[in-house]
Design an enzyme around this catalytic site. Structure first.
Site, PDB file in Angstrom:
ATOM      1  N   ASP A 213       0.834  -1.201   0.000  1.00 29.45           N
ATOM      2  CA  ASP A 213       0.000   0.000   0.000  1.00 29.45           C
ATOM      3  C   ASP A 213       0.873   1.256   0.000  1.00 29.45           C
ATOM      4  OD1 ASP A 213      -2.037   1.790   0.373  1.00 29.45           O
ATOM      5  OD2 ASP A 213      -2.809   0.887   2.201  1.00 29.45           O
TER       6      ASP A 213
ATOM      7  N   GLY B 170      -5.017   3.247  -8.016  1.00 24.46           N
ATOM      8  CA  GLY B 170      -5.247   3.409  -9.453  1.00 24.46           C
ATOM      9  C   GLY B 170      -4.369   4.443 -10.123  1.00 24.46           C
TER      10      GLY B 170
ATOM     11  N   ASP C 212     -10.401   4.269  -1.402  1.00 25.81           N
ATOM     12  CA  ASP C 212     -11.004   3.274  -0.501  1.00 25.81           C
ATOM     13  C   ASP C 212     -12.523   3.177  -0.612  1.00 25.81           C
ATOM     14  OD1 ASP C 212      -8.400   3.164   0.318  1.00 25.81           O
ATOM     15  OD2 ASP C 212      -8.835   3.391   2.446  1.00 25.81           O
TER      16      ASP C 212
HETATM   17  C1  GLA Z   1      -5.283   2.436   2.846  1.00 26.61           C
HETATM   18  C2  GLA Z   1      -5.851   1.269   2.041  1.00 26.61           C
HETATM   19  C3  GLA Z   1      -6.875   0.538   2.867  1.00 26.61           C
HETATM   20  C4  GLA Z   1      -6.246   0.037   4.156  1.00 26.61           C
HETATM   21  C5  GLA Z   1      -5.615   1.212   4.923  1.00 26.61           C
HETATM   22  C6  GLA Z   1      -4.802   0.732   6.102  1.00 26.61           C
HETATM   23  O1  GLA Z   1      -6.251   3.405   3.092  1.00 26.61           O
HETATM   24  O2  GLA Z   1      -6.391   1.726   0.838  1.00 26.61           O
HETATM   25  O3  GLA Z   1      -7.423  -0.559   2.140  1.00 26.61           O
HETATM   26  O4  GLA Z   1      -5.282  -0.930   3.852  1.00 26.61           O
HETATM   27  O5  GLA Z   1      -4.751   1.966   4.083  1.00 26.61           O
HETATM   28  O6  GLA Z   1      -4.143   1.764   6.765  1.00 26.61           O
END
Ligand code: GLA
Length: 403
Positions: free
Chosen positions: A152, A202, A223
């Site tokens: 991430d 994306g 998200d």
């Molecule tokens: C980002 C990701 C989420 C989650 C959080 C965790 O926002 O997109 O899916 O993994 O981090 O901190």
């Protein structure tokens, strides 16, 4: 007490193969041939995830029948990370006393364990990321028996991209590509098949390049939240991306919110249907220990899951829309076809007087189909009127379409 010496040795061995690996990696063969299915801690538990909760989720995947329905990955999201020791080895925090034992527990149930990190120095929740420790972390995951990594971007944006290439977006994107490639090589050098999930929302049309750097799935958006408007927004953003999905490499419109928040029964099943139509990863994000029967019946519907998991791996296209009604279709193995008709209208109690155009779907005349939520035969006719409630869906499968 974990053995730092063996981890360091493993890292040295891996370093040699890391340096020797080819520049353009492809997804590991045989991994994620159909969209990954499982459960992830974030959408419901967020920072409250711990060893006990992950074991309970694994127990419930088995007890609820979800494992038999195909849900095998038990994925720990952010907030498991502790500190690095003097040799740079990362330790889980106090919520996870023994990650290897947890992996053994999950594996003994015939399930797989997933974990989470960031290419940046910190994760999105401010915990330790993998920046500068990619190989060491990949080795650590492999030594625990990890089967899936969600990577991430988080602090990589301000701390690396913006600092190293201020005011140069193209250079920033190159840094991002390199970061994902670096972890791909590190994972592959372990020799362990690990599903590699990109989470960078994306950026830079990730679907065009992710599989080149080993991505088995990639988030296409920001998200998800357990709200219909957000779910519908994410769904809309999948239209046009279908050409990039296929066995081993999938668009990821984010994890499921089925059973979370205040989503209605219709919204839950439309969300699940449209994710299955997208050949999306199906990662349940609810509290499995307190799952209502209606939520379980949605998540375990075998006929709907079979659409998602169809081995042809073709993501649906939005064939046409009429007002607030959307008609999505995807080809299935053996010449079959799935059609989902969604009433996206917020305050439109039904689609009346919507009439289905089979011609727009490339079909000629009446078609024998099966209504997959009601488990009954349904003859589709050209221009037939369909009544679908607000935020509900009709999902049909035609085994022998007449064209
Ligand atoms: C980002 C990701 C989420 C989650 C959080 C965790 O926002 O997109 O899916 O993994 O981090 O901190």
């Amino acid at each position: 007490m974990r053995c730092h010496f063996s981890t360091a040795l493993l890292s040295l061995v891996a370093l040699a193969s890391f340096a020797a690996s080819s520049p353009a990696q492809k997804p590991a063969p045989g991994v994620a041939l159909t969209p990954p299915m499982g459960w992830n801690s974030w959408n419901y538990f967020a920072e409250k995830v711990d060893d006990k909760g992950v074991r309970a989720a694994a127990d419930q995947l088995v007890a609820s029948g979800m494992k038999d329905a195909g849900y095998v990955y038990v994925n720990i999201d952010d907030t498991w990370e502790g500190k690095r020791d003097a040799s740079g080895v990362l330790h889980p925090n106090e919520k996870f006393p023994d990650m290897k034992a947890l992996a053994d527990y999950v594996h003994a149930k015939g399930l797989r364990l997933g974990i989470y990190s960031s290419p940046g120095p910190k994760t999105c929740a401010g915990y330790e990321g993998s920046y500068g420790h990619e190989l060491q972390d990949a080795q650590l995951y492999a030594s625990w028996g990890i089967d899936y990594l969600k990577y991430d971007m988080c602090s990589f944006i301000p701390e690396v991209m913006q600092k190293q290439a201020p005011h140069d977006p193209a250079a920033q994107m190159r840094l991002m590509h390199q970061a994902y490639e670096r972890m791909d090589k590190a994972l592959k050098s372990t020799g362990r098949p690990i599903v590699y999930s990109f989470c960078q929302y994306g950026w830079d049309a990730v679907w065009e390049w992710a599989s080149q750097y080993g991505g088995n799935l990639w988030r296409t958006t920001g998200d998800i939240t357990p709200e219909w408007d957000r779910i519908y927004t994410l769904l809309s953003r999948q239209a046009g991306l279908e050409q990039y999905a296929g066995p081993g490499h999938w668009n990821d419109p984010d994890m499921l919110e089925v059973g979370n928040g205040k989503l209605s029964f219709h919204e839950n099943r439309s969300h699940f249907t449209l994710w299955a139509m997208q050949a999306a990863p199906l990662l349940a994000g609810n509290d499995l220990t307190r799952m209502k029967p209606e939520v379980k019946s949605i998540l375990t519907n075998p006929a709907v899951i079979a659409i998602d998991q169809d081995t042809l791996g073709k993501q649906a296209s939005r064939i046409y829309t009429e007002g607030q009604v959307e008609v999505w279709a995807r080809p299935l193995r053996g010449g079959a076809m799935a059609i989902a008709i969604l009433n996206a209208g917020d305050d439109r109690y039904s689609t009346h007087p919507f009439h289905l155009s089979l011609a727009k779907l490339g079909l000629k005349g009446a078609q024998q189909s099966k209504d997959l939520w009601n488990d009954k035969a349904l003859e589709l006719q050209e221009n037939m009127p369909l009544e679908i409630a607000s935020h509900d869906v009709l999902l049909v499968r035609i085994d022998s379409p007449k064209r």
